[in-house]
Write a protein that holds these residues in place. Structure first.
Motif, PDB file in Angstrom:
ATOM      1  N   GLY A   1      28.238  35.494  37.533  1.00  0.00           N
ATOM      2  CA  GLY A   1      29.019  36.091  38.607  1.00  0.00           C
ATOM      3  C   GLY A   1      30.422  36.438  38.152  1.00  0.00           C
ATOM      4  O   GLY A   1      30.856  36.042  37.073  1.00  0.00           O
ATOM      5  N   TYR A   2      31.106  37.178  38.968  1.00  0.00           N
ATOM      6  CA  TYR A   2      32.471  37.555  38.634  1.00  0.00           C
ATOM      7  C   TYR A   2      33.256  37.742  39.927  1.00  0.00           C
ATOM      8  O   TYR A   2      32.677  37.854  41.008  1.00  0.00           O
ATOM      9  CB  TYR A   2      32.489  38.862  37.822  1.00  0.00           C
ATOM     10  CG  TYR A   2      31.781  40.006  38.491  1.00  0.00           C
ATOM     11  CD1 TYR A   2      32.436  40.798  39.434  1.00  0.00           C
ATOM     12  CD2 TYR A   2      30.442  40.287  38.211  1.00  0.00           C
ATOM     13  CE1 TYR A   2      31.783  41.831  40.078  1.00  0.00           C
ATOM     14  CE2 TYR A   2      29.777  41.319  38.844  1.00  0.00           C
ATOM     15  CZ  TYR A   2      30.449  42.089  39.773  1.00  0.00           C
ATOM     16  OH  TYR A   2      29.806  43.105  40.415  1.00  0.00           O
ATOM     17  N   ARG A  60      37.673  43.035  37.131  1.00  0.00           N
ATOM     18  CA  ARG A  60      36.773  41.900  37.339  1.00  0.00           C
ATOM     19  C   ARG A  60      37.178  40.713  36.477  1.00  0.00           C
ATOM     20  O   ARG A  60      37.541  40.898  35.318  1.00  0.00           O
ATOM     21  CB  ARG A  60      35.332  42.299  37.003  1.00  0.00           C
ATOM     22  CG  ARG A  60      34.744  43.269  38.001  1.00  0.00           C
ATOM     23  CD  ARG A  60      33.383  43.725  37.547  1.00  0.00           C
ATOM     24  NE  ARG A  60      32.783  44.621  38.535  1.00  0.00           N
ATOM     25  CZ  ARG A  60      31.660  45.287  38.331  1.00  0.00           C
ATOM     26  NH1 ARG A  60      31.002  45.158  37.193  1.00  0.00           N
ATOM     27  NH2 ARG A  60      31.183  46.076  39.279  1.00  0.00           N
ATOM     28  N   LEU A  61      37.074  39.532  37.059  1.00  0.00           N
ATOM     29  CA  LEU A  61      37.433  38.308  36.349  1.00  0.00           C
ATOM     30  C   LEU A  61      36.243  37.370  36.311  1.00  0.00           C
ATOM     31  O   LEU A  61      35.565  37.190  37.323  1.00  0.00           O
ATOM     32  CB  LEU A  61      38.591  37.605  37.060  1.00  0.00           C
ATOM     33  CG  LEU A  61      39.845  38.443  37.323  1.00  0.00           C
ATOM     34  CD1 LEU A  61      40.816  37.670  38.195  1.00  0.00           C
ATOM     35  CD2 LEU A  61      40.499  38.835  36.005  1.00  0.00           C
ATOM     36  N   THR A  62      36.004  36.769  35.151  1.00  0.00           N
ATOM     37  CA  THR A  62      35.012  35.693  35.093  1.00  0.00           C
ATOM     38  C   THR A  62      35.802  34.393  35.101  1.00  0.00           C
ATOM     39  O   THR A  62      36.932  34.336  34.632  1.00  0.00           O
ATOM     40  CB  THR A  62      34.153  35.775  33.815  1.00  0.00           C
ATOM     41  OG1 THR A  62      35.019  35.966  32.706  1.00  0.00           O
ATOM     42  CG2 THR A  62      33.165  36.928  33.881  1.00  0.00           C
TER      43      THR A  62
END
Lengths: 147, 109
Positions: free
Chosen positions: B20-21, B80-82
């Motif tokens: 997910g992100y 987007r960030l993980t």
């Protein structure tokens, strides 16, 4: 403390407080790359060299843009260790649009909206490790977006 | 500059374990003048554009963007960030060529 010295000290501190961050910021923005009218010079100023074509850079753009003032672009890099993504529009007055640097878990993915002066190739350059990769997509512009 | 000139949303899509992100969407209010456009009296409108955008996750830099005049008026940005969790703080700051700046924080939901 002498009054004269005190005033010097205070004004010096003020100058530092305001000028130092401005300088730091000005140093980050790559003026030469953004202000040049030539795509090749923009790339040179970003230190891009020996770029290899790659289908691992996915570019989502419309085939035709009704209005060049707002063209949505999505870029995703599947190249491992992607550090930066640069977006350039070959035929814009100043070709370099944006340069994104990712760190600390940011995915090499970005969506934004750009201006296009005329029908042109949109070129994306990715830096991964010490290598450069590129992909491009052409967009037909029906109405100029830079006027 | 007023803080309401930026609209932001940060949403976790799926959980981090399953790839997910967190998707962050930003809409800024800015004229993004190129310096090449003329007003009704044939005078050049001076360049006024965002040059630097930085984003942080809980204070750590995740994105640093340099922009030219080719970004559209009222800039839109998605990234987007993980590794971000619900409750984390994402902050976005921009600086323009006239020295104006704005910052906005948002909590990941």
């Amino acid at each position: 403390m002498q009054r004269r010295y005190f005033i010097k000290l205070i004004s010096g501190a003020f100058a530092l407080a305001f000028i130092a961050p401005m300088n730091a910021f000005a140093a980050i923005w790559n003026k030469a790359a953004f202000e040049t009218t030539k795509l090749s010079d923009a790339e040179k100023n970003l230190e891009i060299n020996d770029e290899k074509p790659s289908e691992e850079i996915l570019i989502t753009l419309p085939d035709k843009a009704e209005n060049g003032a707002i063209v949505q672009i999505e870029v995703k890099s599947n190249i491992p260790n992607t550090e930066t993504i640069s977006i350039l529009v070959e035929k814009n007055p100043t070709p370099l649009i944006a340069h994104f640097k990712f760190s600390n878990g940011a995915e090499p993915f970005v969506v934004t909206r750009i201006k296009m002066a005329e029908t042109s190739d949109v070129k994306v350059v990715v830096k991964a490790g010490n290598q450069y990769f590129t992909n491009a997509k052409s967009v037909v512009v029906l109405e100029n977006g830079c006027g | 500059m007023a803080s309401d000139n930026m609209k932001m949303r940060a949403q976790l899509k799926g959980d981090a374990a399953s790839g997910g992100y967190t998707e962050v969407k930003v809409l800024m209010s800015h004229p993004m003048e190129t310096g090449r456009k003329k007003d009704d009296f044939d005078r050049l409108i001076p360049a006024h554009f965002v040059q630097l955008v930085t984003a942080t996750l809980n204070g750590k830099t995740v994105l640093e963007a340099q922009w030219g005049t080719g970004i559209s008026k009222n800039p839109y940005l998605t990234f987007r960030l993980t590794g971000a969790k619900i409750g984390d703080t994402v902050a976005v700051t921009w600086h323009d060529n006239l020295g104006e700046t704005a910052t906005q924080n948002i909590i990941v939901t």
